[in-house]
Every structure is written in C-alpha cells, then in structure tokens.
Design an enzyme around this catalytic site. Structure first.
Site, PDB file in Angstrom:
ATOM      1  N   HIS A   1       0.847  -1.181   0.000  1.00 43.58           N
ATOM      2  CA  HIS A   1       0.000   0.000   0.000  1.00 43.58           C
ATOM      3  C   HIS A   1       0.889   1.239   0.000  1.00 43.58           C
ATOM      4  O   HIS A   1       1.420   1.642   1.034  1.00 43.58           O
ATOM      5  CB  HIS A   1      -0.916  -0.010   1.229  1.00 43.58           C
ATOM      6  CG  HIS A   1      -1.784   1.191   1.340  1.00 43.58           C
ATOM      7  ND1 HIS A   1      -1.980   1.838   2.529  1.00 43.58           N
ATOM      8  CD2 HIS A   1      -2.509   1.861   0.413  1.00 43.58           C
ATOM      9  CE1 HIS A   1      -2.792   2.875   2.335  1.00 43.58           C
ATOM     10  NE2 HIS A   1      -3.113   2.902   1.062  1.00 43.58           N
TER      11      HIS A   1
ATOM     12  N   ASN B   1      -3.942   5.159   7.406  1.00 44.82           N
ATOM     13  CA  ASN B   1      -5.167   5.906   7.082  1.00 44.82           C
ATOM     14  C   ASN B   1      -6.101   5.995   8.278  1.00 44.82           C
ATOM     15  O   ASN B   1      -6.789   6.995   8.452  1.00 44.82           O
ATOM     16  CB  ASN B   1      -5.877   5.283   5.878  1.00 44.82           C
ATOM     17  CG  ASN B   1      -5.182   5.606   4.581  1.00 44.82           C
ATOM     18  OD1 ASN B   1      -4.432   6.562   4.488  1.00 44.82           O
ATOM     19  ND2 ASN B   1      -5.418   4.799   3.577  1.00 44.82           N
TER      20      ASN B   1
END
Length: 137
Positions: free
Chosen positions: A2, A52
């Site tokens: 990611h 996140n």
C-alpha cells in the site's frame, strides 16, 4: 503493498499480511520496499490499514483549523516546518479531492464518521461536489 499518494514523495509503505501470505512473500515485499527507499511497515488487514486510520484524527484537526479561519498554506507550512514531507492541504491537492471523497464515503458507510458532524470532511466534500479535484483539474 500500500503506497501512499503521491508515491514519489511519501516514504511510508504499508505491506499488508493476510492469513494466506507466506514468509517468502513477506521477505520479498519488504526487500522491494527497501530497494525503493521506502520506510516499510508490516500491517494486518483492517479498514484503512494503520496509517489511514491514524490520519482520520489528523484530518479532522486540519478541517477544524480551516473552519476556524486558518489558510491551507499556513497549515502546510506549520507541518513542513515540523518535519513532514508535505502539508495535509498540499497532499489533498496533489492526491486529489476525489480520493478523500471515496475514503469519506467508505467511512460513513462503515459508521466511522457521521455525515455533517464537525471535522468529518465537509469542506473537502463541498470541493468535490463543485468539481474541484485539486491539481487533477
């Protein structure tokens, strides 16, 4: 793997391990991340992974500052002076307001934020609805 947007600026790389990930794959992706000069962390599968999820509170504070009258350039300068690679408003402009719209929609769906509550992306949503996606347009 990611990568964070924009990948050419952001150093963090979250490598996501699932129950089916074998040791050889983990070694390979961690090595690749290092060769790409990234700071690699190994995380499990969860909504938003680790970074996140952590940035949710960070982004809330950015929105509060904007609502209270701070300018995006002031916020960005303060965080760059603190050592961040780029400020949060600059990052949103570069990554795209549509990216944040999609994250926000998922957070609302998952019950992580309540639509319309203070600090939940209402300002970015207004930009998205007006078609202002940042540097993309």
């Amino acid at each position: 793997m990611h990568f964070f947007s924009p990948a050419n600026v952001m150093k963090l790389l979250e490598n996501v391990r699932t129950d089916a990930t074998d040791a050889e794959t983990l070694v390979t992706i961690m090595d690749l991340g290092k060769r790409l000069q990234k700071v690699c962390i190994l995380v499990g599968v969860c909504f938003g992974f680790v970074s996140n999820r952590m940035s949710l509170k960070y982004q809330q504070q950015v929105e509060f500052l904007l609502e209270e009258g701070a300018l995006p350039a002031q916020i960005d300068k303060a965080l760059k002076d603190f050592g961040f690679a780029m400020g949060p408003c600059e990052m949103a402009d570069l990554a795209g307001i549509d990216v944040f719209h999609n994250i926000r929609a998922e957070q609302i769906k998952e019950g992580q934020i309540v639509e319309g509550a203070p600090g939940t992306g209402s300002l970015q949503e207004k930009l998205y609805q007006a078609g202002r996606l940042g540097m993309k347009n």
